[in-house]
Design a protein around this motif. Structure first.
Motif, PDB file in Angstrom:
ATOM      1  N   GLU A  73      -1.292  16.009 116.209  1.00  0.00           N
ATOM      2  CA  GLU A  73      -2.185  15.509 115.150  1.00  0.00           C
ATOM      3  C   GLU A  73      -2.952  16.634 114.476  1.00  0.00           C
ATOM      4  N   THR A  76      -0.400  21.018 110.975  1.00  0.00           N
ATOM      5  CA  THR A  76       0.121  20.579 109.677  1.00  0.00           C
ATOM      6  C   THR A  76       1.484  21.211 109.411  1.00  0.00           C
ATOM      7  N   LEU A  77       2.239  20.546 108.569  1.00  0.00           N
ATOM      8  CA  LEU A  77       3.535  21.083 108.179  1.00  0.00           C
ATOM      9  C   LEU A  77       3.357  22.365 107.360  1.00  0.00           C
ATOM     10  N   ALA A 125       1.465  19.422  99.544  1.00  0.00           N
ATOM     11  CA  ALA A 125       2.197  18.280 100.110  1.00  0.00           C
ATOM     12  C   ALA A 125       2.340  18.433 101.624  1.00  0.00           C
ATOM     13  N   LEU A 126       2.646  19.637 102.078  1.00  0.00           N
ATOM     14  CA  LEU A 126       2.823  19.864 103.515  1.00  0.00           C
ATOM     15  C   LEU A 126       1.492  19.891 104.259  1.00  0.00           C
ATOM     16  N   ASP A 128      -0.965  17.961 103.777  1.00  0.00           N
ATOM     17  CA  ASP A 128      -1.428  16.585 103.980  1.00  0.00           C
ATOM     18  C   ASP A 128      -0.665  15.870 105.089  1.00  0.00           C
ATOM     19  N   ARG A 129       0.331  16.527 105.671  1.00  0.00           N
ATOM     20  CA  ARG A 129       1.151  15.908 106.721  1.00  0.00           C
ATOM     21  C   ARG A 129       1.016  16.693 108.015  1.00  0.00           C
ATOM     22  N   THR A 130       0.883  15.950 109.104  1.00  0.00           N
ATOM     23  CA  THR A 130       0.834  16.594 110.409  1.00  0.00           C
ATOM     24  C   THR A 130       2.155  16.387 111.138  1.00  0.00           C
ATOM     25  N   ASP A 133       2.342  12.852 112.052  1.00  0.00           N
ATOM     26  CA  ASP A 133       2.790  12.020 110.922  1.00  0.00           C
ATOM     27  C   ASP A 133       4.315  12.060 110.815  1.00  0.00           C
ATOM     28  N   SER A 134       4.872  13.244 110.999  1.00  0.00           N
ATOM     29  CA  SER A 134       6.327  13.405 110.913  1.00  0.00           C
ATOM     30  C   SER A 134       7.038  12.619 112.003  1.00  0.00           C
ATOM     31  N   GLU A 137       7.096   9.095 110.935  1.00  0.00           N
ATOM     32  CA  GLU A 137       8.091   8.876 109.879  1.00  0.00           C
ATOM     33  C   GLU A 137       9.501   8.828 110.465  1.00  0.00           C
TER      34      GLU A 137
END
Length: 149
Positions: A73, A76-77, A125-126, A128-130, A133-134, A137
């Motif tokens: 969590e 980040t990407l 964009a990356l 905002d994603r952890t 999160d991936s 998805e």
């Protein structure tokens, strides 16, 4: 040729996140290599910047391996991307030639600005994603796939 360092680094991190969820302490470089269909030497090179950045920890010796150094969590990407590609620009500009017209006089400057703008958008964009999160998805995609089967 397309650069696959980010893709490979992200996959390695996803494997480590899955291992952490499953309660596995570590994944060895041979195990990660098998999952990534590559060789352990490449995996170690891939993990080096992730380890330096504090995203991955490593246990040396027999039974050792890599693990997430922070919770999924909190990774980040964008961090994974930066570790994977370093300071290499998203696209390389063509060498400048003689400045004889509007295009040749300003194309390199324009392309550099365009590349910087695209890179900023990618990082936003990356960012905002952890990693968590991936994983979510991937689970959603797996559920959709199972429903369609």
């Amino acid at each position: 040729m397309l650069d696959v360092r980010f893709s490979r680094a992200l996959q390695a991190m996803l494997f480590l996140a899955l291992a952490a969820e499953d309660g596995s302490a570590t994944l060895s470089s041979p195990e990660l290599a098998r999952r990534l269909s590559t060789n352990p030497s490449l995996v170690r090179k891939l993990l080096a910047p992730l380890t330096s950045a504090g995203l991955v920890g490593c246990v040396k010796g027999r039974g050792g391996g890599a693990y997430l150094a922070r919770p999924a969590e909190e990774i980040t990407l964008a961090e994974i991307y930066r570790c994977a590609v370093g300071d290499k620009p998203l696209w390389a500009c063509s060498p400048e030639g003689e400045r004889v017209c509007l295009v040749t006089a300003h194309a390199a400057e324009y392309f550099a600005a365009l590349t910087a703008e695209a890179e900023d958008a990618v990082l936003a964009a990356l960012g905002d994603r952890t990693l968590a999160d991936s994983m979510g998805e991937l689970r959603r995609l797996d559920e959709e796939s199972a429903r369609q089967s």
